[in-house]
Design a protein around this motif. Structure first.
Motif, mmCIF file in Angstrom:
data_model
loop_
_atom_site.group_PDB
_atom_site.id
_atom_site.type_symbol
_atom_site.label_atom_id
_atom_site.label_comp_id
_atom_site.label_asym_id
_atom_site.label_seq_id
_atom_site.Cartn_x
_atom_site.Cartn_y
_atom_site.Cartn_z
ATOM 1 N N TYR B 281 0.836 -1.205 0.000
ATOM 2 C CA TYR B 281 0.000 0.000 0.000
ATOM 3 C C TYR B 281 0.869 1.252 0.000
ATOM 4 O O TYR B 281 0.955 1.961 0.991
ATOM 5 C CB TYR B 281 -0.914 -0.037 1.238
ATOM 6 N N VAL B 282 1.540 1.443 -1.129
ATOM 7 C CA VAL B 282 2.452 2.602 -1.199
ATOM 8 C C VAL B 282 1.902 3.630 -2.199
ATOM 9 O O VAL B 282 1.391 3.274 -3.253
ATOM 10 C CB VAL B 282 3.875 2.159 -1.593
ATOM 11 N N PRO B 283 1.989 4.917 -1.832
ATOM 12 C CA PRO B 283 1.429 5.961 -2.694
ATOM 13 C C PRO B 283 2.148 6.033 -4.041
ATOM 14 O O PRO B 283 3.312 5.641 -4.178
ATOM 15 C CB PRO B 283 1.651 7.244 -1.891
ATOM 16 N N THR B 284 1.447 6.577 -5.014
ATOM 17 C CA THR B 284 2.019 6.698 -6.359
ATOM 18 C C THR B 284 2.733 8.039 -6.519
ATOM 19 O O THR B 284 2.493 9.001 -5.784
ATOM 20 C CB THR B 284 0.908 6.640 -7.424
ATOM 21 N N GLN B 285 3.580 8.081 -7.516
ATOM 22 C CA GLN B 285 4.190 9.357 -7.903
ATOM 23 C C GLN B 285 3.101 10.335 -8.347
ATOM 24 O O GLN B 285 3.149 11.525 -8.059
ATOM 25 C CB GLN B 285 5.187 9.123 -9.049
ATOM 26 N N ASP B 286 2.107 9.790 -9.017
ATOM 27 C CA ASP B 286 1.004 10.631 -9.501
ATOM 28 C C ASP B 286 0.314 11.343 -8.338
ATOM 29 O O ASP B 286 -0.023 12.521 -8.424
ATOM 30 C CB ASP B 286 0.013 9.747 -10.259
ATOM 31 N N ILE B 500 -1.440 6.018 -15.808
ATOM 32 C CA ILE B 500 -0.499 4.963 -16.207
ATOM 33 C C ILE B 500 0.650 5.587 -17.009
ATOM 34 O O ILE B 500 1.828 5.262 -16.789
ATOM 35 C CB ILE B 500 -1.214 3.864 -17.020
ATOM 36 N N ALA B 501 0.287 6.515 -17.896
ATOM 37 C CA ALA B 501 1.331 7.165 -18.692
ATOM 38 C C ALA B 501 2.273 7.961 -17.805
ATOM 39 O O ALA B 501 3.500 7.866 -17.923
ATOM 40 C CB ALA B 501 0.682 8.059 -19.742
ATOM 41 N N ASN B 502 1.706 8.740 -16.877
ATOM 42 C CA ASN B 502 2.538 9.558 -15.978
ATOM 43 C C ASN B 502 3.452 8.686 -15.125
ATOM 44 O O ASN B 502 4.642 8.961 -14.963
ATOM 45 C CB ASN B 502 1.661 10.381 -15.026
ATOM 46 N N GLU B 503 2.860 7.647 -14.574
ATOM 47 C CA GLU B 503 3.583 6.824 -13.611
ATOM 48 C C GLU B 503 4.742 6.085 -14.280
ATOM 49 O O GLU B 503 5.782 5.861 -13.666
ATOM 50 C CB GLU B 503 2.599 5.826 -12.974
ATOM 51 N N THR B 504 4.536 5.731 -15.542
ATOM 52 C CA THR B 504 5.555 4.973 -16.255
ATOM 53 C C THR B 504 6.807 5.818 -16.495
ATOM 54 O O THR B 504 7.908 5.281 -16.666
ATOM 55 C CB THR B 504 4.971 4.439 -17.578
ATOM 56 N N GLN B 505 6.637 7.138 -16.463
ATOM 57 C CA GLN B 505 7.829 7.987 -16.586
ATOM 58 C C GLN B 505 8.763 7.805 -15.396
ATOM 59 O O GLN B 505 9.968 7.943 -15.507
ATOM 60 C CB GLN B 505 7.410 9.464 -16.701
ATOM 61 N N THR B 506 8.187 7.500 -14.240
ATOM 62 C CA THR B 506 9.014 7.265 -13.052
ATOM 63 C C THR B 506 9.395 5.792 -12.927
ATOM 64 O O THR B 506 10.546 5.458 -12.662
ATOM 65 C CB THR B 506 8.245 7.701 -11.785
ATOM 66 N N ILE B 507 8.403 4.925 -13.114
ATOM 67 C CA ILE B 507 8.636 3.490 -12.940
ATOM 68 C C ILE B 507 8.521 2.845 -14.311
ATOM 69 O O ILE B 507 7.426 2.515 -14.765
ATOM 70 C CB ILE B 507 7.593 2.888 -11.974
#
Lengths: 1031, 544
Positions: B281-286, B500-507
């Motif tokens: 249960y970890v928060p997202t970069q988004d 999903i697009a935003n998060e993939t930039q980090t992960i």
């Protein structure tokens, strides 16, 4: 019995002398009732209760000794006036006395379906539990054994007659129980006879008999023995695991991980195997806080948890008797180390059976069995299958290795060796006393009364300590001590009156009786956390720092009151009739459902005893028999199933209304009652034909049966379904099942006269199981599996068939994906390398509606084959058993073949995974995650479970008399023995013998929460060296 | 031997008759409350899925990742990556836990009906409030749940069809609760008539009955006994439990041996450090990006994710890392544990060392904060092995700032922009005036900058601002998935695709591993086992 004398017509001119003597069996036990007569005359007598006889005869005449179950002997009289005879048992055992509970019959007179175990043959294998002696040796009986030490085998008689409790009723001397663990408390050397009542013959046990009855009688010494008979038996040996599966080595494991990531389009990198083009097995485990050297070639964790385990067994038994009393005393110590580290079973038993005569009319006796056992069971196969092959058992400092941190890519199984070794101070100790005291009075020669009080008292004490495991990636923050105890008491009071008489060629044997039975079980478990020292010297509940937790507590009673009667009639050894009726009243039901009457009838016709039957026919014995009976089953997992039960429950019912502090006590409904519950009834019909040829050396029988069980009792999980209250579902009368089957056996015993003799025994059983009526459209089995229930039961099909999707192949191209029914792939490319499921309902979409019947756990037939041979002093016996045509759902493959735990180890089967270069693979393309529902119930997991197994092979040598005499003993035999030496099977799992306690979930190989299934355990092979001495 | 010999009582059991009195009603009612924690008997699904805090629905939204390694809890991975099936045991676990609750309430209702001559209307109202709560949860999660009435309960007719929503039955229970509950309860865990009113308002809000929702919620705001705590963080601290901001809370308590009354379903959701386990249960970069503010102290409603808040993804703890220096909403550091910032009193978060997942997994560099008890809040620390993670931190099913934002949302939809602005600003004002997370030297731990809105120019903007505020205020409290779902399947699909697009930039591995969100996923499938055990009386939701 009557001592009818043959009329003496004295017309000889020879000098008559009084000849006397004693007739004994091979063990020196006097035989009463042996016919002794002078050949060619009608002069004769019978031995008395002490085996003694006397009659007048002359030198040169021949005395003939005959007795049922023994070979007839002839002795030519010389000038001696004392003739003692030792009778040899007749190999065919056709005429032995069969103990059928309240009555006894000779085998030839039996009209029901009663199978006997050849105890001397069956106990040649080093068995722990007497039920193991039944395996493969009795037609219509299947026995399945969990490999773990001290576990109780599952015995099933004639298929599955119920969805509830399928355990047969066990009767051990005077004690009745359906708890198979009682067989763990018996020394198998004490068993004199083991008989299985399979049909209406069991009706004398009415409400408890529908799963069949296993009757065990123990040895008891004999009156007027010449001297004590002492036997010493012992063996030593070792056991080892066999048939262990191949797992991946580190290089293969790394390649599996890299290929999975590549297939997923993910960055190919791994904390241990690096980020290169190919995985590199590291020298040291990376990213963990301690130094851990990766062992050369990796670790095979299965090898680490299994061992060569020692076995010892020693028995001593003494029998003796004089004219006023007789006894048997036996002692037994057995130690069976488990093949997994720090597991095992240890048992000491003693038995005292004795009987005394008071005057001529009264006998008083008892059976007393005391056993003490310690079971240390633990099974870490699942973790051993999953543990990373990179990890050694110990780190460079000698501490247990673990998975340390999830980021180290070592998955998260606990170190299985650490678990086993840390549990070495746990125990489950059980003290069990059972037996009976009885008295009988002969009112008239033909009329006896008997009263008996039996008891079964069991006391259990378990201690389990769960230490911290700091090396684990999910370490426990505290340790816990759990103490469990329970006390079970059962008493049973039986009073019978027995009438036994002959009127010319008419013979009648009748019994009437009453019986009261009471069972009580009480127990609790308490846990406490936070122990300062992890040392057994410190393990007291009072030493924990946490609050004590009552894990469970129970106290339940059930009672049964019965009256019964049975009558056997026989005319001239040709025609037989039996009738039995029993009325039972059970505390488990309410109102009119409390009691019921169970009748049964059987008849037999010995055709070969008819006057018209040719004396010299090839078939020297021909008997036709049939039976009909109604039986009950009132054994339930609840003592009070008819009422709703609510409980106070601190785990599930309390609530802290202020967010902290002592919670307020609440109550919840924990069991839904069913006031209308009735017991199950079975109607059994049996027709059998017995054939004896070559002087009964060839013995064949075939029996055809039908068992219809109605009002099956089971928990109805569809009634208390997922939208219901969180209580245990009620026990209901679910429907009806019909079992039809054939039991066939044939045996041949060669003439014993030559140096070489041999015997063959084959038995084959077939049953067909069909559900004929159900209160709902279908019932599911255990729903605790990934993807829900694997088994389903519905009308017109057998109990518990496998239900899931049908895998028709693996998609090899995008074109194939596009052409097939929609499986929910985002693009056709996503479907390549995945399972293709059959579109069962032809709607073009694959979903839960496309599940179907994908296999049956019921075999076409099961069989056992016993071969024996003797040559001079040597003897050999080989015993095979097998099953043909059953399917097994290999649920274990969910873990070993799929990425349920991605970094965990896998079966070597994954080497045959789909790639474009390997389109005909057994397994779909590797992935880091479970795709396409591939672990949900489907036909990939269904395998043919047929097998043939050499269960036992033994070679023995009996030392010749001259050597034995020098040693001043009577008999000396040594032997070597091997168990489970080989298995022929196509099944991929650890062991094709799959048991289940849950009849709606049969044939599933795998552990699952909620229980009902046996633990996954490999076949264990046992090699022993043993000695039998008779002093 | 006679009749008595075959009569044996069930020792230790309470019969139905024994419970037909005031004490029995209390015992069964407490049993019904006890189901609020999601832990019920004989639950067939995943035991971590049952928590009433709906944590794993945050994982299915843009607020959180599952945490730990991808292979850990493979079923949750399937949920996060939208590859789940109706057989997923998480879905079954929550379903069964909620129906357990529904029927424990039914047990109370039916026992009250069986007692004559006594007035149990307040107890009945509590039971019906609870049933309404459980059914509301079922409704929002499954869309088409079966309704099990007290009559069904008495007759053991649990296999009822699921032809559509059960809003009417929920409203009836909540209205009964409004009419029969007292205005004040002596024990904070019990609902009052005001609690019931707020819940009925939410029920209407979920049905887009904006006027009915607004009327009820505004009544609660204006006349109810609730208010905002001075400190935002008080909602998650032991001292702030059952404060005036708490409208209805699951009363988690961390005592008695294995902490049976702790948040058992939330056990996994602790950092993989400090003696805890599991790292779920970890928060997202988004989500972290959403807390960026402009120079005006307002959120960047349209372009919050154009640039990322500085993060330590891919950076080991022994490697240098410079935290974000740009302006941030101070609620970020009470919601998300990030490197370099004090973590709930346990010291400065060292980043990777406390995070369980590796850099190839789909979960990012952050830690949860709201559900993790604070250092020194020993009353909330569980006992027992993993039981110390059976946290006693109350879960606020509804807190007053949420009521304000629901009322603001209804107002905005009704074009009452002034009220919407007022309520949103009350929430922001409190955040602004709260104590900020501090660095070790006592200064603010980051560049916190938060201000109230001066105005809402139009309805569209107001709705956008209210929805965004709801995310900021209530992130990691289990609401986001259901908010997105009720704002519409297409709306949700767009949000998730962008996320999903935003998060993939980090992960980088996130995008390749996630399947597309499909519009039908705004409601969960009916569990396979539920359909099977119902004998196919339950019907599957569309397209599953």
């Amino acid at each position: 019995g009557s001592q009818s004398l043959y009329a003496a017509t004295v017309e000889e001119s020879y000098t008559q002398e009084t000849i006397s003597g004693m007739v004994t069996d091979q063990n020196g036990v006097p035989l009463p009732g042996v016919n002794v007569f002078i050949k060619g005359t009608t002069v004769g007598t019978q031995t008395d209760f002490d085996g003694n006889y006397s009659l007048d005869a002359s030198a040169g005449q021949t005395l003939v000794f005959s007795y049922v179950g023994y070979k007839t002997q002839e002795m030519v009289l010389g000038d001696q006036d004392v003739v003692d005879v030792t009778m040899q048992e007749d190999a065919s055992q056709l005429d032995e006395i069969v103990v059928m509970g309240y009555t006894q019959q000779t085998r030839g007179d039996v009209t029901g379906s009663v199978a006997s175990v050849d105890i001397s043959e069956a106990t040649k294998a080093p068995i722990v539990n007497a039920a193991e002696a039944l395996q493969g040796r009795v037609t219509g009986v299947t026995v399945q054994n969990d490999g773990s030490p001290g576990s109780s085998p599952i015995v099933r008689i004639r298929g599955f007659g119920t969805s509830n409790n399928n355990n047969p009723l066990y009767i051990i001397d005077g004690v009745q129980t359906d708890d198979p663990s009682i067989l763990n408390s018996i020394n198998s050397n004490d068993i004199a006879q083991m008989n299985v009542l399979k049909d209406g013959a069991a009706a004398i046990y009415g409400a408890r008999a529908s799963n069949g009855v296993v009757i065990i009688t123990t040895k008891g010494g004999g009156y007027n023995m010449a001297g004590p008979s002492i036997s010493v038996d012992g063996y030593v040996g070792f056991a080892r695991a066999a048939n262990l599966p191949d797992l991946l080595n580190p290089q293969q494991h790394g390649e599996m991980i890299f290929q999975s990531l590549r297939n997923d389009g993910a960055t190919v990198t791994h904390p241990q195997y690096g980020s290169g083009a190919n995985p590199v097995v590291p020298d040291m485990i990376q990213g963990v806080p301690v130094d851990v050297t990766v062992p050369q070639g990796g670790t095979d964790w299965l090898d680490e948890i299994f061992r060569n385990a020692a076995t010892y067994n020693t028995s001593l038994s003494m029998e003796n008797g004089n004219e006023h009393g007789k006894y048997l005393l036996s002692l037994n110590y057995l130690k069976r180390e488990g093949i997994q580290l720090e597991t095992g079973y240890e048992r000491a038993t003693t038995r005292l059976n004795s009987e005394f005569k008071i005057g001529d009319k009264v006998r008083v006796g008892e059976h007393l069995n005391v056993s003490f056992s310690n079971t240390r069971s633990n099974n870490q196969v699942n973790f051993a299958l999953r543990a990373s092959p990179l990890l050694p058992v110990y780190d460079d400092n000698g501490n247990y290795t673990g998975t340390y941190a999830a980021s180290a890519g070592l998955s998260n199984p606990e170190n299985p060796v650490a678990i086993l070794e840390r549990a070495s101070d746990n125990y489950s100790k059980s003290l069990r006393l059972f037996g009976d005291v009885y008295a009988s009075l002969e009112i008239l020669e033909s009329l006896n009364i008997k009263t008996s009080i039996g008891a079964d008292i069991q006391s259990y004490d378990g201690r389990f300590f769960l230490p911290k495991n700091p090396e684990h990636s999910e370490p426990r923050s505290t340790n816990t001590l759990t103490e469990q105890d329970s006390n079970n008491y059962e008493w049973i009071w039986t009073n019978t009156i027995n009438y036994n008489n002959n009127f010319g060629e008419h013979s009648i044997n009748a019994v009437a009786g009453m019986e009261a039975l009471s069972q009580r079980g009480k127990g609790k478990g308490i846990s406490r956390n936070d122990y300062l020292f992890e040392s057994p010297d410190f393990y007291l509940l009072s030493n924990g720092a946490g609050a004590p937790i009552i894990d469970y507590a129970y106290d339940g009673t059930s009672t049964l009151f019965s009256i019964f009667g049975t009558a056997n009639y026989n005319f001239a050894g040709k025609y037989y009739l039996s009738a039995t009726v029993r009325r039972d009243e059970s505390s488990r039901f309410r109102g009119d459902n409390k009691s019921d009457v169970f009748p049964s009838f059987s008849a037999g016709w010995v055709i070969s005893n008819e006057d018209f039957y040719p004396v010299d026919a090839l078939v020297n014995r021909l008997k036709l028999k049939g039976s009909w009976g109604e039986l009950g089953n009132q054994t339930l997992p609840s003592d009070n199933p008819t009422i709703n039960i609510s409980n106070l429950n601190n785990q599930y019912a309390n609530y802290a209304f202020s967010g902290s502090g002592t919670p307020t006590t609440g109550a919840i409904l924990s069991q839904v009652g069913n006031p209308n519950l009735r017991w199950e009834t079975s109607v059994t019909k049996n027709i059998g034909l017995n054939v004896g040829m070559f002087d009964d050396r060839l013995d064949a029988s075939v029996e055809v049966y039908e068992i219809t069980t109605k009002d099956l009792i089971t928990r109805d999980n569809s009634l208390i379904s997922t939208t219901a209250i969180d209580a245990q579902a009620p026990l209901v009368n679910l429907g009806s099942i019909k079992n039809t089957g054939v039991d066939f056996s044939i045996g041949y015993q060669s003439q014993a006269s030559s140096d070489f003799s041999y015997g063959i025994n084959l038995n084959v059983s077939h049953y067909k199981n069909e559900v004929t009526d159900l209160i709902s459209e279908f019932q599911t089995g255990n729903t605790g599996f990934r993807g829900g229930a694997i088994t389903r039961t519905s009308v017109g099909k057998p109990l518990s068939y496998f239900y899931g999707r049908e895998v028709v192949g693996i998609f090899a191209s995008e074109a194939e994906v596009s052409a097939a029914a929609d499986q929910g792939f985002t693009t056709p490319a996503d479907g390549v390398g995945r399972f293709q499921y059959a579109d069962i309902n032809n709607d073009g979409v694959i979903n839960d509606e496309d599940r179907t019947d994908i296999g049956s756990p019921h075999p076409d037939f099961t069989y056992g084959l016993n071969l024996t041979a003797e040559y001079k002093g040597f003897d050999m016996s080989a015993f095979f058993s097998g099953s043909q045509g059953n399917d097994i759902y290999n649920y274990q493959k969910v873990f070993t073949d799929f990425p349920l735990f991605f970094d965990a180890n896998r079966s070597a089967r994954v080497l045959d995974s789909f790639t474009p270069d390997n389109p005909n693979a057994a397994l779909p393309a590797l992935s880091a995650t479970i795709r396409n529902n591939e672990t949900n119930p489907n036909s990939y997991f269904v395998e043919d479970g047929s097998y043939l197994r050499l269960k036992n092979l033994q070679i023995g040598y009996n030392f010749a008399d001259n050597i034995v005499d020098k040693l001043r003993i009577q008999d000396l035999r040594i032997y070597v023995q091997g168990t489970n030496l080989f298995t022929i099977t196509g099944y991929d799992g650890l062991d094709p013998e799959i048991g289940s306690f849950d009849s709606l979930t049969l044939g599933v190989d795998g552990n699952v929460a909620g229980g009902g299934l046996l633990t996954v355990y490999p076949v264990s092979q046992l090699y022993t060296l043993g000695v039998n001495i008779k002093l | 031997c006679n009749e008595e010999f075959t009569e044996n009582p069930a020792i230790g059991a309470l019969s139905d008759e024994a419970l037909q009195n005031a004490q029995g009603v209390d015992l069964l009612l407490t049993g019904a409350y006890s189901a609020l924690d999601g832990v019920v008997n004989n639950n067939g699904g995943n035991g971590f899925a049952v928590s009433p805090d709906n944590w794993w629905f945050d994982v299915m939204s843009d607020d959180a990742h599952k945490g730990s390694t991808d292979g850990d809890q493979a079923d949750l991975y399937n949920l996060e990556t939208y590859t789940f099936t109706p057989a997923n045991p998480y879905i079954l676990g929550r379903w069964e836990a909620l129906y357990g609750g529904v029927n424990r309430a039914n047990a109370v209702i039916s026992v009250i009906e069986s007692i004559e001559g006594e007035d149990f209307s307040e107890k009945l109202a509590e039971a019906r409030f609870l049933r309404g709560y459980f059914n509301f949860e079922l409704q929002k999660i499954f869309g088409n749940p079966a309704f099990i009435s007290a009559e069904n309960y008495v007759n053991s007719e649990f296999n009822q069809p699921n032809p559509g929503p059960i809003w009417d039955q929920i409203e009836a229970d909540q209205q009964f609760a409004i009419d029969n509950l007292p205005d004040i309860q002596s024990e904070p865990g019990r609902p009052t008539s005001w609690t019931a009113k707020a819940f009925l308002g939410k029920t209407h809000l979920f049905q887009k009955d904006w006027q009915k929702a607004f009327d009820l919620l505004q009544d609660v705001v204006q006349n109810g006994p609730y208010g905002l705590n001075d400190e935002f963080v008080a909602n998650f601290r032991a001292g702030g439990e059952n404060s005036e901001e708490s409208v209805f809370a699951i009363q988690f308590a961390a005592d008695d041996g294995l902490s049976y009354n702790g948040n058992v379903g939330g056990t996994l959701n602790f950092p993989n450090a400090l003696g805890w386990c599991c790292g779920f249960y970890v928060p997202t970069q988004d989500l972290v990006n959403a807390y960026k503010t402009g120079a005006d102290g307002l959120p960047l409603l349209d372009n919050y994710s154009d640039t990322d808040v500085a993060n330590d993804y891919g950076i080991e703890s022994d490697e240098a890392f410079t935290p974000e220096s740009g302006p941030l909403d101070p609620r970020l550091d009470y919601t998300v544990g990030r490197r370099g910032i004090q973590y709930n009193g346990y010291g400065i978060n060292p980043g990777k060392e406390w995070v369980r997942n590796s850099f190839s997994d789909i979960s990012g560099p952050y830690l949860p904060k709201k559900n993790v008890y604070y250092a020194g809040d020993d009353v909330n620390m569980g006992t027992g092995s993993w039981g110390q993670q059976h946290s006693g931190v109350n879960y606020n099913v509804m807190r007053f700032s949420g009521v304000l934002l629901m009322a603001a949302e209804a107002a905005a939809e009704l074009d009452d922009l002034d009220t919407a602005l007022d309520y949103v600003n009350q929430v922001r004002e409190r955040a602004k005036n709260s104590t900020y997370v501090q660095a070790e030297d006592g200064s603010p731990a980051a560049n916190y900058n938060i201000e109230t809105y001066a105005s809402f120019p139009d309805k569209e903007f107001a709705i956008k601002a209210v929805r965004f505020e709801r995310r900021l205020e209530l992130a990691m409290e289990g609401h986001r998935y259901f908010d997105l779902a009720r704002w519409g399947p297409t709306f949700m699909k767009n949000v998730i695709e962008e996320y999903i697009a935003n998060e993939t930039q980090t992960i980088p591995n996130f995008g390749p591993k996630v399947s597309p969100f499909k519009e039908y996923m705004v409601i969960m499938p009916i569990p396979t086992t539920a359909i099977d055990l119902s004998g196919n009386i339950l019907e599957q939701n569309p397209q599953y």
